[in-house]
Design a protein around this motif. Structure first.
Motif, PDB file in Angstrom:
ATOM      1  N   GLY A  78       0.829  -1.208   0.000  1.00  0.00           N
ATOM      2  CA  GLY A  78       0.000   0.000   0.000  1.00  0.00           C
ATOM      3  C   GLY A  78       0.860   1.254   0.000  1.00  0.00           C
ATOM      4  O   GLY A  78       0.631   2.201  -0.756  1.00  0.00           O
ATOM      5  N   ASN A  79       1.892   1.205   0.884  1.00  0.00           N
ATOM      6  CA  ASN A  79       2.802   2.354   0.940  1.00  0.00           C
ATOM      7  C   ASN A  79       3.506   2.579  -0.385  1.00  0.00           C
ATOM      8  O   ASN A  79       3.610   3.715  -0.884  1.00  0.00           O
ATOM      9  CB  ASN A  79       3.861   2.109   2.034  1.00  0.00           C
ATOM     10  N   ALA A  80       3.984   1.482  -0.969  1.00  0.00           N
ATOM     11  CA  ALA A  80       4.702   1.597  -2.248  1.00  0.00           C
ATOM     12  C   ALA A  80       3.784   2.177  -3.315  1.00  0.00           C
ATOM     13  O   ALA A  80       4.182   3.042  -4.108  1.00  0.00           O
ATOM     14  CB  ALA A  80       5.218   0.222  -2.667  1.00  0.00           C
ATOM     15  N   ASP A  81       2.556   1.697  -3.312  1.00  0.00           N
ATOM     16  CA  ASP A  81       1.594   2.165  -4.319  1.00  0.00           C
ATOM     17  C   ASP A  81       1.372   3.668  -4.207  1.00  0.00           C
ATOM     18  O   ASP A  81       1.446   4.413  -5.195  1.00  0.00           O
ATOM     19  CB  ASP A  81       0.272   1.414  -4.106  1.00  0.00           C
ATOM     20  N   GLN A  82       1.123   4.126  -2.956  1.00  0.00           N
ATOM     21  CA  GLN A  82       0.896   5.561  -2.754  1.00  0.00           C
ATOM     22  C   GLN A  82       2.090   6.364  -3.213  1.00  0.00           C
ATOM     23  O   GLN A  82       1.967   7.402  -3.884  1.00  0.00           O
ATOM     24  CB  GLN A  82       0.674   5.838  -1.277  1.00  0.00           C
ATOM     25  N   ALA A  83       3.299   5.876  -2.835  1.00  0.00           N
ATOM     26  CA  ALA A  83       4.514   6.608  -3.203  1.00  0.00           C
ATOM     27  C   ALA A  83       4.606   6.738  -4.716  1.00  0.00           C
ATOM     28  O   ALA A  83       4.925   7.806  -5.251  1.00  0.00           O
ATOM     29  CB  ALA A  83       5.737   5.873  -2.658  1.00  0.00           C
ATOM     30  N   LEU A  84       4.302   5.649  -5.423  1.00  0.00           N
ATOM     31  CA  LEU A  84       4.417   5.693  -6.880  1.00  0.00           C
ATOM     32  C   LEU A  84       3.379   6.626  -7.480  1.00  0.00           C
ATOM     33  O   LEU A  84       3.653   7.321  -8.466  1.00  0.00           O
ATOM     34  CB  LEU A  84       4.263   4.285  -7.449  1.00  0.00           C
ATOM     35  N   GLN A  85       2.184   6.674  -6.887  1.00  0.00           N
ATOM     36  CA  GLN A  85       1.169   7.591  -7.418  1.00  0.00           C
ATOM     37  C   GLN A  85       1.667   9.027  -7.312  1.00  0.00           C
ATOM     38  O   GLN A  85       1.541   9.830  -8.267  1.00  0.00           O
ATOM     39  CB  GLN A  85      -0.157   7.442  -6.672  1.00  0.00           C
ATOM     40  N   THR A  91       6.199  13.740 -11.562  1.00  0.00           N
ATOM     41  CA  THR A  91       6.907  13.634 -12.841  1.00  0.00           C
ATOM     42  C   THR A  91       6.101  14.287 -13.961  1.00  0.00           C
ATOM     43  O   THR A  91       6.661  14.930 -14.867  1.00  0.00           O
ATOM     44  CB  THR A  91       7.161  12.158 -13.181  1.00  0.00           C
ATOM     45  N   ASN A  92       4.784  14.133 -13.905  1.00  0.00           N
ATOM     46  CA  ASN A  92       3.951  14.791 -14.925  1.00  0.00           C
ATOM     47  C   ASN A  92       4.115  16.301 -14.876  1.00  0.00           C
ATOM     48  O   ASN A  92       4.191  16.985 -15.905  1.00  0.00           O
ATOM     49  CB  ASN A  92       2.478  14.407 -14.730  1.00  0.00           C
ATOM     50  N   ARG A  93       4.189  16.839 -13.675  1.00  0.00           N
ATOM     51  CA  ARG A  93       4.388  18.293 -13.518  1.00  0.00           C
ATOM     52  C   ARG A  93       5.726  18.699 -14.115  1.00  0.00           C
ATOM     53  O   ARG A  93       5.848  19.721 -14.790  1.00  0.00           O
ATOM     54  CB  ARG A  93       4.331  18.614 -12.017  1.00  0.00           C
ATOM     55  N   VAL A  94       6.762  17.875 -13.850  1.00  0.00           N
ATOM     56  CA  VAL A  94       8.096  18.170 -14.422  1.00  0.00           C
ATOM     57  C   VAL A  94       7.993  18.204 -15.947  1.00  0.00           C
ATOM     58  O   VAL A  94       8.564  19.083 -16.615  1.00  0.00           O
ATOM     59  CB  VAL A  94       9.129  17.101 -13.969  1.00  0.00           C
ATOM     60  N   LEU A 222       7.828   4.011 -14.903  1.00  0.00           N
ATOM     61  CA  LEU A 222       7.201   4.292 -13.613  1.00  0.00           C
ATOM     62  C   LEU A 222       5.786   3.712 -13.581  1.00  0.00           C
ATOM     63  O   LEU A 222       5.367   3.084 -12.607  1.00  0.00           O
ATOM     64  CB  LEU A 222       7.148   5.807 -13.413  1.00  0.00           C
ATOM     65  N   ARG A 223       5.057   3.937 -14.711  1.00  0.00           N
ATOM     66  CA  ARG A 223       3.689   3.419 -14.748  1.00  0.00           C
ATOM     67  C   ARG A 223       3.697   1.898 -14.679  1.00  0.00           C
ATOM     68  O   ARG A 223       2.848   1.287 -14.024  1.00  0.00           O
ATOM     69  CB  ARG A 223       2.981   3.886 -16.026  1.00  0.00           C
ATOM     70  N   LYS A 224       4.664   1.301 -15.352  1.00  0.00           N
ATOM     71  CA  LYS A 224       4.749  -0.172 -15.315  1.00  0.00           C
ATOM     72  C   LYS A 224       4.958  -0.650 -13.878  1.00  0.00           C
ATOM     73  O   LYS A 224       4.318  -1.587 -13.407  1.00  0.00           O
ATOM     74  CB  LYS A 224       5.917  -0.634 -16.194  1.00  0.00           C
ATOM     75  N   GLY A 225       5.892   0.042 -13.173  1.00  0.00           N
ATOM     76  CA  GLY A 225       6.152  -0.338 -11.784  1.00  0.00           C
ATOM     77  C   GLY A 225       4.905  -0.214 -10.934  1.00  0.00           C
ATOM     78  O   GLY A 225       4.591  -1.087 -10.118  1.00  0.00           O
ATOM     79  N   ALA A 226       4.157   0.901 -11.151  1.00  0.00           N
ATOM     80  CA  ALA A 226       2.947   1.100 -10.358  1.00  0.00           C
ATOM     81  C   ALA A 226       1.930   0.001 -10.631  1.00  0.00           C
ATOM     82  O   ALA A 226       1.288  -0.514  -9.712  1.00  0.00           O
ATOM     83  CB  ALA A 226       2.350   2.476 -10.653  1.00  0.00           C
TER      84      ALA A 226
END
Lengths: 296, 466
Positions: A78-85, A91-94, A222-226
């Motif tokens: 759950g934590n990993a998922d939130q972090a990736l979101q 990254t989108n903002r960048v 990143l999306r793949k990891g998520a």
């Protein structure tokens, strides 16, 4: 004994006593069953029942542990998922900022410097997100004992181990995410790319196109990891549900083997008590008669 | 021609005989509830002419009355032997069933607190270490849990060994009882022989002696054989422990501790003088010998195998691990407390420092929990410690249940055999009352006869002549 055998008084007494003892023995057994609520109180009461009950008990304990492991795994994932979101949204903002800086016509130097500063800030946020921890351990750092997965300069200080949780018999699921796989390595690493974008935004806007392509590749990664983490989260959740369901079934099975049917046992007890009374009554009637009563 | 007063003698002999028979009935009634009493019956025989008639020694009288030629003991030696046999088997079965029941108390399954549960909790403790490999708290909890497990295994082993010693003590007391009973039989045999040779009935002595033979039968499965002059010789297997008025003593020979019992070193009952082994195949002693020589050692060895299997399977995985500081696993997790190979009585946890618990499988990735996970995965394995324990309990359950079933059957058989014997030799008060009436009337009638003869003679003597 064939024919008419001699019966003595002593014999009558002994056989009455044996009958009464037998009744009492059965009553005592039923009472034990009713007071413990179990029909299998010793191994010899039912060898096959004992074997099955022991097997069930150990399965129940194992499944309790699986559920506990699964809960822990769900928290990790759950934590990993939130972090990736959050990493994705940063990254989108960048990316937006990079596109802005790339259109050299509309931006002056000061604007691009401002963009570079913001991108640098965002890079720090990204690294912070990549260092998300769960109970003091970084979720993207593998099995490191340190507190961080990435240093401020973007170098990976975690290790290559996997955090596994056993959530079913023989089934181990990885509950962490591999930093290098998700965020990339070397020149393709997300933080390096973002650093390059910051540098090029203020210095060399022409190179930003190239950076954008690289950034897109990193975003896909990143999306793949998520997605991977999300899939594993679902898997662990369903396995946990499986463990809980199995526990219910096993408990029910254990009850069926071990527990005594109270209604049936009570009825049996009543019947035995009636039989006991009958035996006592018969004994008293028979043992009272004797020839001496009739001789003058 | 018989004498004038021979009628009075006839009536007198009747009085004496009826009185004697009445006394025998009295003796029977007095002993109606005495255990082991065999009913007696006065043997009345009519007295008549000589058995060998001769020319000048003819007999032309009406008979010489009645005589009690002996007091018979109404029993059946075949039924007696059968009852002794069955009682011996019953005693053996009782001993075996009781011992198995006591062994069952050492493994109180199914339960949430016995060894099966301890094993499951230990595996779960390893799984908790795997969940938080960096914390010392689950490691301490694991060490505690493992100590509980080994402590319980030690206690079970000690319990079995205590039972063995207690049973051996009981057997030794049994052998002493046998010796005392054998001496008693020898003394009674001597008295009976003397009485029989003197023509004196020795029925009560025979009853006491038979009670002692019954006791020997149920203690060691001895059998009695009728000898001459009413003596009974007692045989154990093929050797005699009582021959006439001589008794041989027995003693117990063999290991003094459970751990010393092997296939070649077993407990035996031997002749005290020369150590010649006696074959005890029935009776309480036989049951005790079976328990001491095979049942208890068998389960103790199974427990030892469980302990050593547990130690070796955990240690095998443990030794590939690394502890919290990255050092390879030092020594073993389970070991013995006294330097001997790991057994049920000496298994213990060798690790005391939580940091030394080797949970990791790779020294480079210290918080990798591969070793802890593998050890936790031993839970429930059919060929692992859980499977071995389940086999032990299943075996015990079947053996104990079988022994109890056999005991129930044998109790019924022994009861029937004892009942048959009682039916022949027991005293029935109704029968004795009837006999009492008969002898009483006989006595009255004989007195009447005497009276009649008396008044006849009175007429003759006082009325005839002047």
């Amino acid at each position: 004994m064939t024919g008419i055998s001699r019966v003595t008084y002593h014999q009558l007494g002994i056989s009455s006593l044996r009958g009464v003892q037998g009744n009492l023995d059965r009553i005592s057994n039923l009472q034990t069953q009713l007071s413990t609520g179990r029909s299998v109180n010793r191994p010899s009461d039912s060898p096959s029942g004992t074997s099955a009950a022991m097997s069930f008990r150990s399965d129940i304990k194992a499944n309790t542990q699986y559920a506990r492991n699964a809960n822990d795994g769900i928290a990790w994932l759950g934590n990993a998922d939130q972090a990736l979101q959050s990493s994705l949204s940063i990254t989108n903002r960048v990316r937006d900022l990079a596109v802005q800086a790339a259109s050299t016509g509309s931006q002056g130097q000061t604007a691009r410097d401002a963009i570079a500063t913001e991108v640098r800030q965002l890079r720090e946020s990204l690294i912070e997100t990549a260092n998300t921890t769960y109970i003091g351990r970084p979720v993207f750092g593998g099995t490191t004992a340190g507190a961080k997965a990435y240093e401020k300069n973007g170098s990976y200080v975690g290790d290559t181990g996997q955090v596994l949780r056993t959530v079913a018999n023989g089934v181990q699921v990885r509950v962490d995410g591999s930093g290098p796989e998700i965020f990339g390595t070397g020149d393709e690493q997300l933080f390096t790319i973002v650093n390059d974008i910051a540098d090029h935004a203020s210095g060399d806007p022409a190179a930003l196109q190239d950076d954008l392509t690289r950034l897109d590749k990193a975003l896909t990664n990143l999306r793949k990891g998520a997605a991977d983490i999300g899939a594993r989260y679902n898997r662990v959740e369903s396995l946990k549900q499986g463990a809980d369901d199995r526990k219910l079934t096993l408990n029910k099975g254990l009850n069926e083997i071990e527990s005594v049917d109270i209604a049936e046992a009570t009825v049996q007890l009543q019947l035995q008590q009636v039989a006991y009374q009958a035996a006592l009554g018969t004994a008293s009637k028979v043992l009272q008669l004797s020839l001496t009563d009739f001789l003058r | 021609m018989s004498s004038t007063f021979s009628g009075i003698n006839t009536a007198y002999s009747a009085l004496v005989a009826q009185r004697r028979a009445l006394e025998t009935t009295g003796q029977n009634v007095a002993n109606v509830n005495t255990p082991g009493y065999t009913r007696q019956r006065a043997n009345l025989e009519a007295q008549g002419g000589p058995a060998v008639p001769a020319m000048y020694s003819k007999y032309d009288g009406a008979g010489d009355g009645v005589k009690v030629v002996g007091v018979d003991r109404i029993t059946d030696t075949f039924l007696q032997a059968r009852a002794q046999n069955e009682a011996a088997k019953l005693a053996a079965q009782q001993s075996v069933a009781t011992s198995l029941s006591r062994i069952e108390d050492v493994f109180p399954e199914p339960s949430d607190t016995a060894l099966g549960s301890n094993l499951a909790d230990t595996w779960n403790a390893w799984a908790d270490v795997a969940n938080s490999p960096g914390d010392e708290a689950p490691r301490s909890a694991l060490l505690q849990q493992a100590h509980t497990l080994t402590g319980n295994i030690n206690a079970a082993s000690k319990n079995l060994s205590d039972q063995w010693e207690q049973q051996r003590q009981e057997l030794s007391v049994t052998v002493d009882e046998v010796n005392v009973a054998a001496k008693g039989i020898a003394e009674l045999n001597l008295a009976i022989r003397r009485d029989t040779q003197a023509g004196v009935p020795a029925n009560e002595l025979k009853d006491r002696r038979d009670a002692l033979v019954d006791k020997l039968a149920s203690l060691v499965g001895a059998t009695g054989r009728q000898g001459e002059d009413g003596v009974v010789d007692v045989y154990l297997g093929g050797t005699a422990i009582v021959r006439g008025s001589d008794a041989d003593a027995l003693r117990l020979d063999g290991p003094a501790k459970l751990g010393d019992v092997t296939a070649s070193s077993q407990l035996r009952i031997v002749r005290a003088t020369d150590g010649y082994p006696s074959s005890v195949s029935s009776g309480k002693a036989a049951g005790a010998l079976e328990t001491l020589n095979s049942t208890l050692p068998g389960y103790s060895q199974k427990l030892d195998a469980l302990a050593s299997g547990l130690a070796s399977s955990v240690n095998a995985i443990w030794s590939t691990g690394y502890d919290l500081d990255g050092n390879p696993a030092a020594g073993n997790f389970f070991g013995s407390s006294d330097g001997n190979p790991v057994k049920g009585s000496n298994i213990t946890v060798l690790v005391t420092d939580p940091r030394k618990v080797a949970a990791s499988g790779d020294s480079a990735t210290r918080l990798d929990n591969a070793v802890a996970n593998s050890i936790a995965a031993l839970a429930g394995k059919v060929d692992g410690p859980d499977g071995a324990y389940r086999d032990l309990v299943a075996n015990l359950a079947v053996e104990s249940q079988t022994a109890q079933t056999r005991l129930t059957t044998q109790t019924s058989v022994a009861n029937k055999a004892a009942d048959s014997l009682e039916a022949v030799r027991g005293v029935d008060t109704d029968e004795e009352m009837t006999n009492l009436l008969a002898y009483q009337r006989g006595y009255e009638a004989a007195a009447r006869v005497m009276n009649s003869i008396n008044s006849m003679l009175d007429t003759l003597i006082n009325m005839v002549g002047r």
